[in-house]
Design an enzyme around this catalytic site. Structure first.
Site, PDB file in Angstrom:
ATOM      1  CD1 TRP A   6      -3.042   1.265   0.554  1.00 52.44           C
ATOM      2  CD2 TRP A   6      -1.772   2.295   2.070  1.00 52.44           C
ATOM      3  NE1 TRP A   6      -3.662   2.452   0.878  1.00 52.44           N
ATOM      4  CE2 TRP A   6      -2.901   3.105   1.808  1.00 52.44           C
ATOM      5  CE3 TRP A   6      -0.843   2.743   2.988  1.00 52.44           C
ATOM      6  CZ2 TRP A   6      -3.102   4.319   2.424  1.00 52.44           C
ATOM      7  CZ3 TRP A   6      -1.057   3.962   3.605  1.00 52.44           C
ATOM      8  CH2 TRP A   6      -2.176   4.727   3.320  1.00 52.44           C
ATOM      9  CG  HIS A   7       3.275   2.825   3.193  1.00 53.81           C
ATOM     10  ND1 HIS A   7       2.456   2.135   4.041  1.00 53.81           N
ATOM     11  CD2 HIS A   7       3.405   4.063   3.711  1.00 53.81           C
ATOM     12  CE1 HIS A   7       2.103   2.929   5.036  1.00 53.81           C
ATOM     13  NE2 HIS A   7       2.668   4.105   4.863  1.00 53.81           N
ATOM     14  N   GLY A   8       3.705   1.466  -1.371  1.00 60.01           N
ATOM     15  CA  GLY A   8       4.449   1.550  -2.634  1.00 60.01           C
ATOM     16  C   GLY A   8       5.833   0.989  -2.486  1.00 60.01           C
TER      17      GLY A   8
END
Length: 168
Positions: free
Chosen positions: A166-168
């Site tokens: 989700w944070h990449g």
């Protein structure tokens, strides 16, 4: 589409945010404006002064990590930790302050996590809105710690993996 908290949080639950948005708000009083401006100022200092200065040191150390000694690498690690705290916490403070000016109260997202006495306490104080979202919407539905130690470790790893993605 509530712009102040879109970039870095806090991640507000609809049950906390929507009623504030649909309820008519009064013009903020002097105390609320001062509190909001204080949050914005503290957030700016965390971001522009603390995080950005720590980033310069961390980037310098890591750009020549092959030549750096142990002590210098540890300084880089600590500066990076200060940088990410200053960035995330600073952005959250600015979002909370801006929201207060608009008559909306957002949750506190960081509670001095680096003063924690355990890793469990750290995660309860670091990016609180994301941690509780991951817990409530990933970890618990996966079974949490209810299916034995092996499954607990798998659930923790999956939750952290998905949070990392989700944070990449």
């Amino acid at each position: 589409s509530f712009f102040p908290q879109l970039v870095a949080g806090p991640i507000e639950r609809a049950t906390a945010l929507v009623p504030q948005i649909i309820t008519p708000r009064l013009r903020p009083d002097k105390a609320r404006v001062l509190e909001a401006c204080s949050l914005i100022l503290v957030g700016l200092v965390k971001k522009v002064v603390i995080a950005d200065l720590a980033a310069q040191v961390a980037n310098d150390v890591f750009s020549r990590s092959g030549d750096a000694g142990f002590l210098e690498l540890m300084v880089g690690v600590y500066c990076f930790a200060i940088q990410i705290y200053g960035d995330f916490s600073g952005y959250s403070d600015m979002a909370r302050g801006t929201s207060r000016l608009l008559g909306i109260d957002l949750m506190q997202n960081f509670r001095q996590p680096y003063l924690s006495l355990s890793i469990t306490e750290f995660w309860r104080r670091w990016h609180i809105s994301l941690s509780t979202w991951l817990r409530d919407y990933l970890y618990v539905p996966l079974g949490g710690n209810r299916k034995g130690p092996g499954r607990t470790h798998v659930n923790l790893m999956l939750t952290m993996l998905l949070g990392g993605l989700w944070h990449g």
